[in-house]
Design a protein around this motif. Sequence first.
Motif, PDB file in Angstrom:
ATOM      1  N   VAL A  20     -78.667  73.383  -9.761  1.00  0.00           N
ATOM      2  CA  VAL A  20     -78.327  74.325 -10.828  1.00  0.00           C
ATOM      3  C   VAL A  20     -76.992  74.005 -11.494  1.00  0.00           C
ATOM      4  CG1 VAL A  20     -77.799  76.747 -11.320  1.00  0.00           C
ATOM      5  CG2 VAL A  20     -79.693  76.170  -9.808  1.00  0.00           C
ATOM      6  N   TYR A  21     -76.011  73.555 -10.689  1.00  0.00           N
ATOM      7  CA  TYR A  21     -74.668  73.395 -11.252  1.00  0.00           C
ATOM      8  C   TYR A  21     -74.099  71.987 -11.138  1.00  0.00           C
ATOM      9  CZ  TYR A  21     -69.653  73.912 -11.969  1.00  0.00           C
ATOM     10  OH  TYR A  21     -68.378  73.755 -12.413  1.00  0.00           O
ATOM     11  N   LEU A  22     -74.095  71.424  -9.928  1.00  0.00           N
ATOM     12  CA  LEU A  22     -73.333  70.199  -9.706  1.00  0.00           C
ATOM     13  C   LEU A  22     -73.868  69.001 -10.470  1.00  0.00           C
ATOM     14  CD1 LEU A  22     -72.477  70.432  -5.912  1.00  0.00           C
ATOM     15  CD2 LEU A  22     -70.993  70.873  -7.864  1.00  0.00           C
ATOM     16  N   LEU A  23     -75.156  68.744 -10.394  1.00  0.00           N
ATOM     17  CA  LEU A  23     -75.705  67.577 -11.092  1.00  0.00           C
ATOM     18  C   LEU A  23     -75.534  67.677 -12.609  1.00  0.00           C
ATOM     19  CD1 LEU A  23     -78.859  66.856  -8.921  1.00  0.00           C
ATOM     20  CD2 LEU A  23     -76.829  65.419  -9.140  1.00  0.00           C
ATOM     21  N   PRO A  24     -75.824  68.836 -13.228  1.00  0.00           N
ATOM     22  CA  PRO A  24     -75.533  68.956 -14.662  1.00  0.00           C
ATOM     23  C   PRO A  24     -74.049  68.790 -14.982  1.00  0.00           C
ATOM     24  CG  PRO A  24     -77.084  70.657 -13.997  1.00  0.00           C
ATOM     25  CD  PRO A  24     -76.599  69.997 -12.737  1.00  0.00           C
ATOM     26  N   ALA A  25     -73.173  69.290 -14.095  1.00  0.00           N
ATOM     27  CA  ALA A  25     -71.735  69.153 -14.329  1.00  0.00           C
ATOM     28  C   ALA A  25     -71.296  67.698 -14.226  1.00  0.00           C
ATOM     29  CB  ALA A  25     -70.955  70.007 -13.323  1.00  0.00           C
ATOM     30  N   PHE A  26     -71.806  66.968 -13.230  1.00  0.00           N
ATOM     31  CA  PHE A  26     -71.517  65.544 -13.108  1.00  0.00           C
ATOM     32  C   PHE A  26     -72.018  64.787 -14.338  1.00  0.00           C
ATOM     33  CE2 PHE A  26     -70.937  65.886  -8.378  1.00  0.00           C
ATOM     34  CZ  PHE A  26     -69.715  65.252  -8.337  1.00  0.00           C
ATOM     35  N   SER A  27     -73.196  65.151 -14.822  1.00  0.00           N
ATOM     36  CA  SER A  27     -73.760  64.503 -16.006  1.00  0.00           C
ATOM     37  C   SER A  27     -72.844  64.681 -17.210  1.00  0.00           C
ATOM     38  CB  SER A  27     -75.142  65.095 -16.306  1.00  0.00           C
ATOM     39  OG  SER A  27     -75.662  64.589 -17.519  1.00  0.00           O
ATOM     40  N   LYS A  28     -72.330  65.894 -17.375  1.00  0.00           N
ATOM     41  CA  LYS A  28     -71.429  66.178 -18.493  1.00  0.00           C
ATOM     42  C   LYS A  28     -70.102  65.458 -18.329  1.00  0.00           C
ATOM     43  CE  LYS A  28     -69.198  70.030 -20.922  1.00  0.00           C
ATOM     44  NZ  LYS A  28     -69.033  71.516 -20.960  1.00  0.00           N
ATOM     45  N   PHE A  29     -69.547  65.456 -17.108  1.00  0.00           N
ATOM     46  CA  PHE A  29     -68.240  64.852 -16.877  1.00  0.00           C
ATOM     47  C   PHE A  29     -68.258  63.344 -17.099  1.00  0.00           C
ATOM     48  CE2 PHE A  29     -65.367  62.777 -13.753  1.00  0.00           C
ATOM     49  CZ  PHE A  29     -64.164  63.120 -14.346  1.00  0.00           C
ATOM     50  N   TYR A  30     -69.295  62.687 -16.592  1.00  0.00           N
ATOM     51  CA  TYR A  30     -69.373  61.227 -16.709  1.00  0.00           C
ATOM     52  C   TYR A  30     -70.041  60.763 -17.999  1.00  0.00           C
ATOM     53  CZ  TYR A  30     -67.847  60.720 -11.865  1.00  0.00           C
ATOM     54  OH  TYR A  30     -67.121  60.747 -10.708  1.00  0.00           O
ATOM     55  N   GLY A  31     -70.499  61.718 -18.820  1.00  0.00           N
ATOM     56  CA  GLY A  31     -71.166  61.336 -20.056  1.00  0.00           C
ATOM     57  C   GLY A  31     -72.428  60.539 -19.805  1.00  0.00           C
ATOM     58  N   MET A  32     -73.101  60.852 -18.715  1.00  0.00           N
ATOM     59  CA  MET A  32     -74.307  60.127 -18.319  1.00  0.00           C
ATOM     60  C   MET A  32     -75.497  61.078 -18.388  1.00  0.00           C
ATOM     61  SD  MET A  32     -75.155  58.349 -14.622  1.00  0.00           S
ATOM     62  CE  MET A  32     -73.693  57.291 -14.701  1.00  0.00           C
ATOM     63  N   PRO A  33     -76.582  60.679 -19.026  1.00  0.00           N
ATOM     64  CA  PRO A  33     -77.763  61.552 -19.070  1.00  0.00           C
ATOM     65  C   PRO A  33     -78.211  61.940 -17.660  1.00  0.00           C
ATOM     66  CG  PRO A  33     -78.029  59.691 -20.550  1.00  0.00           C
ATOM     67  CD  PRO A  33     -76.799  59.416 -19.735  1.00  0.00           C
ATOM     68  N   LEU A  34     -78.648  63.174 -17.529  1.00  0.00           N
ATOM     69  CA  LEU A  34     -79.093  63.643 -16.213  1.00  0.00           C
ATOM     70  C   LEU A  34     -80.234  62.778 -15.681  1.00  0.00           C
ATOM     71  CD1 LEU A  34     -78.887  65.727 -13.956  1.00  0.00           C
ATOM     72  CD2 LEU A  34     -80.392  67.227 -15.279  1.00  0.00           C
ATOM     73  N   ASP A  35     -81.118  62.325 -16.560  1.00  0.00           N
ATOM     74  CA  ASP A  35     -82.228  61.471 -16.134  1.00  0.00           C
ATOM     75  C   ASP A  35     -81.730  60.173 -15.500  1.00  0.00           C
ATOM     76  OD1 ASP A  35     -84.146  63.251 -16.875  1.00  0.00           O
ATOM     77  OD2 ASP A  35     -84.621  62.316 -18.794  1.00  0.00           O
ATOM     78  N   ALA A  36     -80.590  59.666 -15.994  1.00  0.00           N
ATOM     79  CA  ALA A  36     -80.035  58.436 -15.429  1.00  0.00           C
ATOM     80  C   ALA A  36     -79.534  58.674 -14.004  1.00  0.00           C
ATOM     81  CB  ALA A  36     -78.897  57.922 -16.306  1.00  0.00           C
ATOM     82  N   ILE A  37     -78.945  59.849 -13.779  1.00  0.00           N
ATOM     83  CA  ILE A  37     -78.492  60.192 -12.426  1.00  0.00           C
ATOM     84  C   ILE A  37     -79.693  60.347 -11.493  1.00  0.00           C
ATOM     85  CG2 ILE A  37     -77.307  61.933 -11.038  1.00  0.00           C
ATOM     86  CD1 ILE A  37     -75.532  62.525 -13.426  1.00  0.00           C
ATOM     87  N   LEU A  38     -80.722  61.007 -11.983  1.00  0.00           N
ATOM     88  CA  LEU A  38     -81.930  61.191 -11.166  1.00  0.00           C
ATOM     89  C   LEU A  38     -82.587  59.851 -10.853  1.00  0.00           C
ATOM     90  CD1 LEU A  38     -83.493  64.320 -12.925  1.00  0.00           C
ATOM     91  CD2 LEU A  38     -81.962  64.250 -10.944  1.00  0.00           C
ATOM     92  N   ALA A  39     -82.503  58.917 -11.802  1.00  0.00           N
ATOM     93  CA  ALA A  39     -83.072  57.583 -11.577  1.00  0.00           C
ATOM     94  C   ALA A  39     -82.340  56.863 -10.452  1.00  0.00           C
ATOM     95  CB  ALA A  39     -83.019  56.767 -12.854  1.00  0.00           C
ATOM     96  N   MET A  40     -81.039  57.117 -10.324  1.00  0.00           N
ATOM     97  CA  MET A  40     -80.268  56.517  -9.243  1.00  0.00           C
ATOM     98  C   MET A  40     -80.796  56.989  -7.886  1.00  0.00           C
ATOM     99  SD  MET A  40     -76.469  56.986 -10.938  1.00  0.00           S
ATOM    100  CE  MET A  40     -75.580  56.413  -9.481  1.00  0.00           C
ATOM    101  N   GLY A  41     -81.209  58.245  -7.827  1.00  0.00           N
ATOM    102  CA  GLY A  41     -81.784  58.754  -6.591  1.00  0.00           C
ATOM    103  C   GLY A  41     -83.119  58.107  -6.285  1.00  0.00           C
ATOM    104  N   ALA A  42     -83.934  57.935  -7.334  1.00  0.00           N
ATOM    105  CA  ALA A  42     -85.256  57.326  -7.149  1.00  0.00           C
ATOM    106  C   ALA A  42     -85.150  55.880  -6.679  1.00  0.00           C
ATOM    107  CB  ALA A  42     -86.047  57.408  -8.450  1.00  0.00           C
ATOM    108  N   GLU A  43     -84.060  55.201  -7.050  1.00  0.00           N
ATOM    109  CA  GLU A  43     -83.871  53.803  -6.655  1.00  0.00           C
ATOM    110  C   GLU A  43     -83.666  53.653  -5.153  1.00  0.00           C
ATOM    111  OE1 GLU A  43     -80.724  52.039  -8.838  1.00  0.00           O
ATOM    112  OE2 GLU A  43     -81.727  52.211 -10.794  1.00  0.00           O
ATOM    113  N   VAL A  44     -82.995  54.612  -4.549  1.00  0.00           N
ATOM    114  CA  VAL A  44     -82.660  54.488  -3.121  1.00  0.00           C
ATOM    115  C   VAL A  44     -83.556  55.335  -2.231  1.00  0.00           C
ATOM    116  CG1 VAL A  44     -80.253  53.935  -3.626  1.00  0.00           C
ATOM    117  CG2 VAL A  44     -80.904  56.317  -3.265  1.00  0.00           C
TER     118      VAL A  44
END
Length: 245
Positions: free
Chosen positions: A172-196
């Motif tokens: 609800v909060y942390l992943l969207p906040a990280f996405s905003k802070f790093y200027g990285m699309p949320l889908d890109a962060i989720l893709a990092m999880g799918a990789e590992v």
Amino acid sequence: MNKLMQTVTENVAYVVIFLAVIVGCFLVSVVLEKGAQKKNGISEPIFNTRKLAMIGMFSAIAMILHVLDFPIFFAPGFYKMDFSELPILVGSFAFGPVAGVMMEFVKVLLKLCIKGTSTAFIGDLANFVVGCSLIIPASAVYSFKKTKKSAIIACIVGTLVMTVFGTAFNAVYLLPAFSKFYGMPLDAILAMGAEVNPLAKEGSIVSFVVACVAPMNLIKGTLVSVVTLLIYKPLSPIIKTGHKA
């Protein structure tokens, strides 16, 4: 320290949120501790000189363990495991929920003073609030009835609350906040999880937190609880010397 103050100035909104969460955790812990004191017929101040000294000692140990974090193989590299809640859970069993929240706060404050923050306080807020989601319910349950059975129940409750809350808080909060802070699309962060982790489906925040975050909190809570149950009783007479509860 100058870098920390600069980060505070640049991220006022996150600092305000952080402070509001801290105040909320303290208020909840005070209500629970006062309720436990009333139920057990205990009348004493929440803080005294010895308790404050022990809070400082446990917080320093927790900070060292917090700094010694390490990555986990089933989650992206920005997730780190640490066992800083171990001394805090032991201390909160001895001195109650308010002391537990204070130790979490001092631990994070010491870490910020030494290392600063690389996540605009987002990661530090996460560590504090997820830590409190273990410490507050566990220490509250134990404060109401201090027996071996209640200690086991307290650890189970705390671990389950931390696992569920930490998982939801990330989604609800942390992943969207990280996405905003790093200027990285949320889908890109989720893709990092799918990789590992093949259980984290690309594009699904629910499968991400269930596959990567929930196991981390469950493992951490379980290990911290087991060690606490093994060492608390032998240490208790030393820790609580001069303390009534």
